[in-house]
Design a protein around this motif. Sequence first.
Motif, PDB file in Angstrom:
ATOM      1  N   TYR A 124       0.831  -1.204   0.000  1.00  0.00           N
ATOM      2  CA  TYR A 124       0.000   0.000   0.000  1.00  0.00           C
ATOM      3  C   TYR A 124       0.867   1.257   0.000  1.00  0.00           C
ATOM      4  O   TYR A 124       0.579   2.236  -0.708  1.00  0.00           O
ATOM      5  CB  TYR A 124      -0.926   0.001   1.215  1.00  0.00           C
ATOM      6  CG  TYR A 124      -1.736   1.271   1.360  1.00  0.00           C
ATOM      7  CD1 TYR A 124      -2.875   1.469   0.590  1.00  0.00           C
ATOM      8  CD2 TYR A 124      -1.353   2.260   2.256  1.00  0.00           C
ATOM      9  CE1 TYR A 124      -3.615   2.628   0.714  1.00  0.00           C
ATOM     10  CE2 TYR A 124      -2.092   3.427   2.394  1.00  0.00           C
ATOM     11  CZ  TYR A 124      -3.226   3.611   1.618  1.00  0.00           C
ATOM     12  OH  TYR A 124      -3.954   4.773   1.740  1.00  0.00           O
ATOM     13  N   GLN A 125       1.942   1.242   0.804  1.00  0.00           N
ATOM     14  CA  GLN A 125       2.836   2.406   0.837  1.00  0.00           C
ATOM     15  C   GLN A 125       3.443   2.674  -0.534  1.00  0.00           C
ATOM     16  O   GLN A 125       3.624   3.830  -0.931  1.00  0.00           O
ATOM     17  CB  GLN A 125       3.964   2.166   1.850  1.00  0.00           C
ATOM     18  CG  GLN A 125       3.537   2.246   3.298  1.00  0.00           C
ATOM     19  CD  GLN A 125       4.691   1.929   4.221  1.00  0.00           C
ATOM     20  OE1 GLN A 125       5.149   0.795   4.320  1.00  0.00           O
ATOM     21  NE2 GLN A 125       5.190   2.945   4.900  1.00  0.00           N
ATOM     22  N   ALA A 126       3.744   1.603  -1.271  1.00  0.00           N
ATOM     23  CA  ALA A 126       4.396   1.761  -2.570  1.00  0.00           C
ATOM     24  C   ALA A 126       3.409   2.100  -3.674  1.00  0.00           C
ATOM     25  O   ALA A 126       3.672   2.977  -4.513  1.00  0.00           O
ATOM     26  CB  ALA A 126       5.155   0.479  -2.918  1.00  0.00           C
ATOM     27  N   ASP A 127       2.227   1.433  -3.667  1.00  0.00           N
ATOM     28  CA  ASP A 127       1.336   1.513  -4.828  1.00  0.00           C
ATOM     29  C   ASP A 127      -0.099   1.933  -4.520  1.00  0.00           C
ATOM     30  O   ASP A 127      -0.905   2.089  -5.454  1.00  0.00           O
ATOM     31  CB  ASP A 127       1.287   0.153  -5.543  1.00  0.00           C
ATOM     32  CG  ASP A 127       2.665  -0.320  -5.994  1.00  0.00           C
ATOM     33  OD1 ASP A 127       3.457   0.536  -6.447  1.00  0.00           O
ATOM     34  OD2 ASP A 127       2.945  -1.534  -5.882  1.00  0.00           O
ATOM     35  N   CYS A 131      -2.393  -6.425  -2.921  1.00  0.00           N
ATOM     36  CA  CYS A 131      -2.599  -7.524  -3.879  1.00  0.00           C
ATOM     37  C   CYS A 131      -3.402  -7.049  -5.086  1.00  0.00           C
ATOM     38  O   CYS A 131      -4.278  -7.760  -5.596  1.00  0.00           O
ATOM     39  CB  CYS A 131      -3.288  -8.700  -3.200  1.00  0.00           C
ATOM     40  SG  CYS A 131      -2.371  -9.343  -1.806  1.00  0.00           S
ATOM     41  N   GLY A 132      -3.124  -5.833  -5.507  1.00  0.00           N
ATOM     42  CA  GLY A 132      -3.783  -5.282  -6.684  1.00  0.00           C
ATOM     43  C   GLY A 132      -5.124  -4.634  -6.410  1.00  0.00           C
ATOM     44  O   GLY A 132      -5.704  -4.013  -7.311  1.00  0.00           O
ATOM     45  N   VAL A 133      -5.638  -4.755  -5.177  1.00  0.00           N
ATOM     46  CA  VAL A 133      -6.922  -4.129  -4.820  1.00  0.00           C
ATOM     47  C   VAL A 133      -6.667  -2.677  -4.439  1.00  0.00           C
ATOM     48  O   VAL A 133      -5.930  -2.392  -3.495  1.00  0.00           O
ATOM     49  CB  VAL A 133      -7.598  -4.865  -3.652  1.00  0.00           C
ATOM     50  CG1 VAL A 133      -8.912  -4.180  -3.283  1.00  0.00           C
ATOM     51  CG2 VAL A 133      -7.837  -6.321  -3.993  1.00  0.00           C
ATOM     52  N   LYS A 134      -7.267  -1.747  -5.184  1.00  0.00           N
ATOM     53  CA  LYS A 134      -7.065  -0.321  -4.921  1.00  0.00           C
ATOM     54  C   LYS A 134      -7.764   0.076  -3.629  1.00  0.00           C
ATOM     55  O   LYS A 134      -8.936  -0.252  -3.408  1.00  0.00           O
ATOM     56  CB  LYS A 134      -7.628   0.500  -6.092  1.00  0.00           C
ATOM     57  CG  LYS A 134      -7.257   1.979  -6.048  1.00  0.00           C
ATOM     58  CD  LYS A 134      -5.781   2.175  -6.331  1.00  0.00           C
ATOM     59  CE  LYS A 134      -5.416   3.664  -6.345  1.00  0.00           C
ATOM     60  NZ  LYS A 134      -3.952   3.855  -6.450  1.00  0.00           N
ATOM     61  N   LEU A 135      -7.043   0.789  -2.761  1.00  0.00           N
ATOM     62  CA  LEU A 135      -7.593   1.225  -1.480  1.00  0.00           C
ATOM     63  C   LEU A 135      -7.582   2.755  -1.401  1.00  0.00           C
ATOM     64  O   LEU A 135      -6.830   3.419  -2.132  1.00  0.00           O
ATOM     65  CB  LEU A 135      -6.772   0.646  -0.322  1.00  0.00           C
ATOM     66  CG  LEU A 135      -6.818  -0.877  -0.147  1.00  0.00           C
ATOM     67  CD1 LEU A 135      -5.882  -1.306   0.965  1.00  0.00           C
ATOM     68  CD2 LEU A 135      -8.237  -1.346   0.130  1.00  0.00           C
ATOM     69  N   PRO A 136      -8.414   3.341  -0.537  1.00  0.00           N
ATOM     70  CA  PRO A 136      -8.430   4.801  -0.397  1.00  0.00           C
ATOM     71  C   PRO A 136      -7.062   5.332   0.022  1.00  0.00           C
ATOM     72  O   PRO A 136      -6.293   4.641   0.699  1.00  0.00           O
ATOM     73  CB  PRO A 136      -9.468   5.034   0.712  1.00  0.00           C
ATOM     74  CG  PRO A 136     -10.300   3.797   0.752  1.00  0.00           C
ATOM     75  CD  PRO A 136      -9.406   2.684   0.338  1.00  0.00           C
ATOM     76  N   ALA A 137      -6.766   6.546  -0.373  1.00  0.00           N
ATOM     77  CA  ALA A 137      -5.507   7.181   0.013  1.00  0.00           C
ATOM     78  C   ALA A 137      -5.550   7.578   1.488  1.00  0.00           C
ATOM     79  O   ALA A 137      -6.623   7.760   2.068  1.00  0.00           O
ATOM     80  CB  ALA A 137      -5.264   8.420  -0.849  1.00  0.00           C
ATOM     81  N   PRO A 146     -12.061  -0.200   4.981  1.00  0.00           N
ATOM     82  CA  PRO A 146     -13.497   0.103   4.864  1.00  0.00           C
ATOM     83  C   PRO A 146     -14.353  -1.153   4.880  1.00  0.00           C
ATOM     84  O   PRO A 146     -15.455  -1.167   5.430  1.00  0.00           O
ATOM     85  CB  PRO A 146     -13.581   0.838   3.519  1.00  0.00           C
ATOM     86  CG  PRO A 146     -12.222   1.433   3.305  1.00  0.00           C
ATOM     87  CD  PRO A 146     -11.265   0.472   3.921  1.00  0.00           C
ATOM     88  N   GLU A 147     -13.853  -2.228   4.287  1.00  0.00           N
ATOM     89  CA  GLU A 147     -14.499  -3.536   4.350  1.00  0.00           C
ATOM     90  C   GLU A 147     -13.429  -4.589   4.097  1.00  0.00           C
ATOM     91  O   GLU A 147     -12.395  -4.295   3.486  1.00  0.00           O
ATOM     92  CB  GLU A 147     -15.628  -3.655   3.317  1.00  0.00           C
ATOM     93  CG  GLU A 147     -15.197  -3.457   1.885  1.00  0.00           C
ATOM     94  CD  GLU A 147     -16.379  -3.485   0.924  1.00  0.00           C
ATOM     95  OE1 GLU A 147     -17.523  -3.442   1.392  1.00  0.00           O
ATOM     96  OE2 GLU A 147     -16.140  -3.569  -0.282  1.00  0.00           O
ATOM     97  N   PRO A 148     -13.642  -5.828   4.573  1.00  0.00           N
ATOM     98  CA  PRO A 148     -12.626  -6.855   4.353  1.00  0.00           C
ATOM     99  C   PRO A 148     -12.391  -7.107   2.866  1.00  0.00           C
ATOM    100  O   PRO A 148     -13.325  -7.008   2.058  1.00  0.00           O
ATOM    101  CB  PRO A 148     -13.229  -8.095   5.021  1.00  0.00           C
ATOM    102  CG  PRO A 148     -14.233  -7.570   5.987  1.00  0.00           C
ATOM    103  CD  PRO A 148     -14.780  -6.321   5.366  1.00  0.00           C
ATOM    104  N   ILE A 149     -11.147  -7.407   2.517  1.00  0.00           N
ATOM    105  CA  ILE A 149     -10.824  -7.708   1.126  1.00  0.00           C
ATOM    106  C   ILE A 149     -10.257  -9.120   1.014  1.00  0.00           C
ATOM    107  O   ILE A 149      -9.612  -9.628   1.930  1.00  0.00           O
ATOM    108  CB  ILE A 149      -9.839  -6.681   0.522  1.00  0.00           C
ATOM    109  CG1 ILE A 149      -8.530  -6.640   1.307  1.00  0.00           C
ATOM    110  CG2 ILE A 149     -10.472  -5.307   0.457  1.00  0.00           C
ATOM    111  CD1 ILE A 149      -7.454  -5.768   0.675  1.00  0.00           C
ATOM    112  N   PHE A 150     -10.525  -9.746  -0.121  1.00  0.00           N
ATOM    113  CA  PHE A 150     -10.067 -11.103  -0.409  1.00  0.00           C
ATOM    114  C   PHE A 150      -8.817 -11.001  -1.268  1.00  0.00           C
ATOM    115  O   PHE A 150      -8.852 -10.437  -2.364  1.00  0.00           O
ATOM    116  CB  PHE A 150     -11.172 -11.863  -1.146  1.00  0.00           C
ATOM    117  CG  PHE A 150     -10.826 -13.284  -1.499  1.00  0.00           C
ATOM    118  CD1 PHE A 150     -10.742 -14.251  -0.520  1.00  0.00           C
ATOM    119  CD2 PHE A 150     -10.612 -13.651  -2.823  1.00  0.00           C
ATOM    120  CE1 PHE A 150     -10.447 -15.579  -0.846  1.00  0.00           C
ATOM    121  CE2 PHE A 150     -10.317 -14.969  -3.165  1.00  0.00           C
ATOM    122  CZ  PHE A 150     -10.230 -15.936  -2.166  1.00  0.00           C
TER     123      PHE A 150
END
Length: 298
Positions: A124-127, A131-137, A146-150
């Motif tokens: 997350y710090q780098a990109d 695992c390719g799932v975009k997260l809020p800045a 915000p919600e669990p991710i797979f």
Amino acid sequence: MQTVLQTSIAGTKPSRGKVRDIYDLGETLLIAATDRISAFDVIMTNGIPYKGIVLTQISKFWFEFFAGQVEHHLIDDDVAGFPNPFCDHADQLAGRTMLVKKVEVLPIECVVRGYLAGSGWKEYQADGTVCGVKLPAGLKQCQKLPEPIFTPATKAELGAHDENISFERAAEIIGSEKAAYVRDRSIEIFQKGSAYAESKGLILADTKFEWGLVDGKIILIDEVLTPDSSRFWPADKYEAGRDQESFDKQFVRNYLEEIKFNKSGPGVELPPDIVAKTSDKYIEAYERLTGKPFAWRS
């Protein structure tokens, strides 16, 4: 009680993983969780007393907790009910062994993340992704998502590292229908387990599940929501923006970092205080999750 680094049953030959000894009985498997401990995918030369019992009993607790909601592989954990010659070896197997259904294991790790920690935080710090799932800045280390991710991963061979993959890649490996099923069920179980853990003062940050096929059905297998497969944090000490205390092999990893262990080759012997602290932490996780005293300590 002695630390069980491996089980040895005359006339049988198990396959041995990092922690488990697995006996193939034809239609079923006998899985014994030893007290071996690995860190950075290297098995240490000495183990952690009671660790295998803790892992087995916590998994048993969750299998019972989710009974009627998800089918699982556990048949029996009472040594007296095991087939010969295993039923005569309670000294090695009691508390740490499960007789389970033999399944076709789905070749992906089903990882669910509820908090931004570990390798996910680094990515997350780098990109800005996990695992390719975009997260809020603007998220902090160990912040609740915000919600669990797979975030599935490939299963690595012994001594190698699992590799994070996209959901699309997981669907290519096991098929889109199976991938959607294990994603949805993994997230569902994570959320229910997380809510229960919170009621016991624990935060379930992330975990990995394994699933297998038997008689055309996908069922839950291996260990479930244990300190080896999950990150549990004490809720009363949680604060986003930093590393958290955890109920796992944190003392072992910290020690290995201190001695500048090269994270490969043969393991090292852990000092008695690290062994004792780690054992206590595993047992505390069992007692907090189950609400029961740990009955196996001698």
